[in-house]
Motif scaffolding. Structure first.
Motif, short mmCIF file in Angstrom:
data_model
loop_
_atom_site.label_atom_id
_atom_site.label_comp_id
_atom_site.label_asym_id
_atom_site.label_seq_id
_atom_site.Cartn_x
_atom_site.Cartn_y
_atom_site.Cartn_z
N GLY A 225 0.78 -1.23 0.00
CA GLY A 225 0.00 0.00 0.00
C GLY A 225 0.81 1.28 0.00
N PHE A 226 2.12 1.18 0.19
CA PHE A 226 2.92 2.42 0.29
C PHE A 226 3.00 3.12 -1.06
CE2 PHE A 226 7.06 4.63 -0.02
CZ PHE A 226 6.87 5.58 0.97
N ASN A 227 3.33 2.35 -2.10
CA ASN A 227 3.44 2.93 -3.44
C ASN A 227 2.06 3.40 -3.88
OD1 ASN A 227 4.53 3.78 -5.80
ND2 ASN A 227 4.90 1.75 -6.66
N GLY A 228 1.92 4.68 -4.15
CA GLY A 228 0.62 5.23 -4.52
C GLY A 228 -0.11 5.90 -3.37
N GLU A 230 -0.59 8.66 -0.18
CA GLU A 230 -0.32 10.09 0.01
C GLU A 230 1.08 10.30 0.59
OE1 GLU A 230 -2.26 13.90 2.48
OE2 GLU A 230 -2.83 11.81 2.97
N ASP A 231 1.47 9.40 1.52
CA ASP A 231 2.80 9.50 2.15
C ASP A 231 3.90 9.35 1.11
OD1 ASP A 231 2.00 8.83 5.35
OD2 ASP A 231 0.69 7.98 3.83
N CYS A 232 3.74 8.37 0.24
CA CYS A 232 4.74 8.11 -0.78
C CYS A 232 4.87 9.30 -1.74
CB CYS A 232 4.37 6.84 -1.56
SG CYS A 232 5.52 6.43 -2.89
N ALA A 233 3.74 9.83 -2.20
CA ALA A 233 3.77 10.95 -3.13
C ALA A 233 4.44 12.17 -2.51
CB ALA A 233 2.34 11.30 -3.55
N ALA A 234 4.14 12.43 -1.24
CA ALA A 234 4.74 13.58 -0.56
C ALA A 234 6.24 13.41 -0.41
CB ALA A 234 4.08 13.77 0.80
N LEU A 235 6.67 12.18 -0.06
CA LEU A 235 8.11 11.94 0.11
C LEU A 235 8.85 12.06 -1.21
CD1 LEU A 235 8.13 9.04 2.74
CD2 LEU A 235 9.03 11.37 3.03
N GLU A 236 8.22 11.60 -2.28
CA GLU A 236 8.86 11.73 -3.60
C GLU A 236 9.04 13.21 -3.95
OE1 GLU A 236 6.27 9.39 -6.01
OE2 GLU A 236 7.47 7.58 -5.75
#
Length: 314
Positions: A225-228, A230-236
């Protein structure tokens, strides 16, 4: 009232000493009865606010229990002696006695009580010696983990990690957060893994270690669930801004609610993150929110440079 309690305590001590005496018809001291009387004396002294005398009575009670091979009760008495020292604001000495009690709990085969005692000692000393508190919380976490009580272990590790960040011991904080994330993954609490990844990235960027921060995100793609998210997008977006020395983009991301409403110690890391060589002008936070929701290229950028960024603490 205090004088009455003191007299009562002294009577109990006199009885205890009588139980410890031996003679022609009594070859062995009655340690059990003596311990009971010392315990009653300690309570009476405490009620009279004579904490030093209460501490001494607790220590005598503990010694009697030890002689009677009653380790659990001896540990309790040592812990009570520590609490009397707390009342006297002699916190380092209090912690020493509580640590001694925790070792006796372990020896007695009651590890949960040992871990709780270590946590109590950590709370006592946290404002005086954060370094000692970190050690105590980590010891408590280790005991809980050995007993497979992972949620309690995680609570202790979380306290240790926050203190390490607060004390700017960032190398140790990075390792502590990695341990937390591993345990959260083990109990399948994936959303908290995402939050720990954010904390890790902030710690690594404050260490000026972009490689370790980027690697944390890349390795977290394996968490369900990490990829995709909100947390992942913000960190990218955060890593992209940091890599391009874009202080505006970094500040916008770190002002998102996702970052601002973390535990206070981690939120501060976000709000104080400065890009080496970056500007200071800030845009509207809405821009960062739009970016965090939209597609990014940092993930593919990370894949392309995987061989180059092979180091780091994570």
């Amino acid at each position: 009232m205090a004088a009455q309690k003191i007299n009562e305590a002294l009577e109990h001590i006199a009885k205890a000493e009588k139980y410890l005496k031996t003679g022609f018809l009594k070859w062995k001291p009655d340690y059990d009865s003596a311990a009971t009387e010392y315990g009653k004396a300690a309570v009476a002294f405490k009620n009279a606010k004579q904490y030093d005398q209460a501490r001494e009575a607790c220590l005598r009670e503990a010694e009697a229990h030890e002689n009677n091979k009653a380790l659990f009760h001896a540990a309790k008495a040592y812990e009570q002696a520590g609490m009397m020292l707390k009342e006297m604001q002699r916190l380092p000495e209090a912690v020493q006695l509580i640590e001694k009690a925790s070792m006796m709990y372990l020896e007695n085969g009651t590890p949960d009580t040992a871990a709780i005692a270590l946590e109590r000692a950590g709370k006592l000393i946290e404002n005086v010696s954060p370094e000692k508190a970190v050690q105590l919380y980590q010891q408590a976490a280790s005991v809980f983990e050995n007993e497979e009580r992972l949620r309690q272990a995680l609570e202790m590790l979380g306290k240790a990690s926050r203190l390490l960040v607060r004390g700017r011991r960032l190398d140790e904080a990075a390792l502590s957060l990695q341990k937390e994330k591993s345990l959260y993954k083990e109990i399948e609490n994936y959303p908290t893994c995402y939050k720990k990844t954010i904390a890790q990235v902030l710690v690594h960027l404050h260490r000026n270690d972009y490689v370790a921060a980027e690697r944390c995100v890349r390795e977290s793609y394996s968490i369900p669930g990490f990829n995709g998210s909100e947390d992942c997008a913000a960190l990218e977006q955060l890593l992209e801004g940091y890599d391009q020395q874009d202080q505006d983009q970094v500040s916008e991301v770190c002002n998102l609610p996702l970052f601002k409403y973390m535990d206070n110690d981690y939120a501060k890391l976000g709000l104080t993150l400065v890009v080496p060589g970056g500007g200071i002008k800030k845009k509207s936070p809405n821009t960062a929110q739009d970016k965090a929701r939209g597609p990014t290229t940092v993930g593919s950028h990370a894949d392309e440079e995987e061989d180059e960024y092979s180091g780091g603490l994570c």
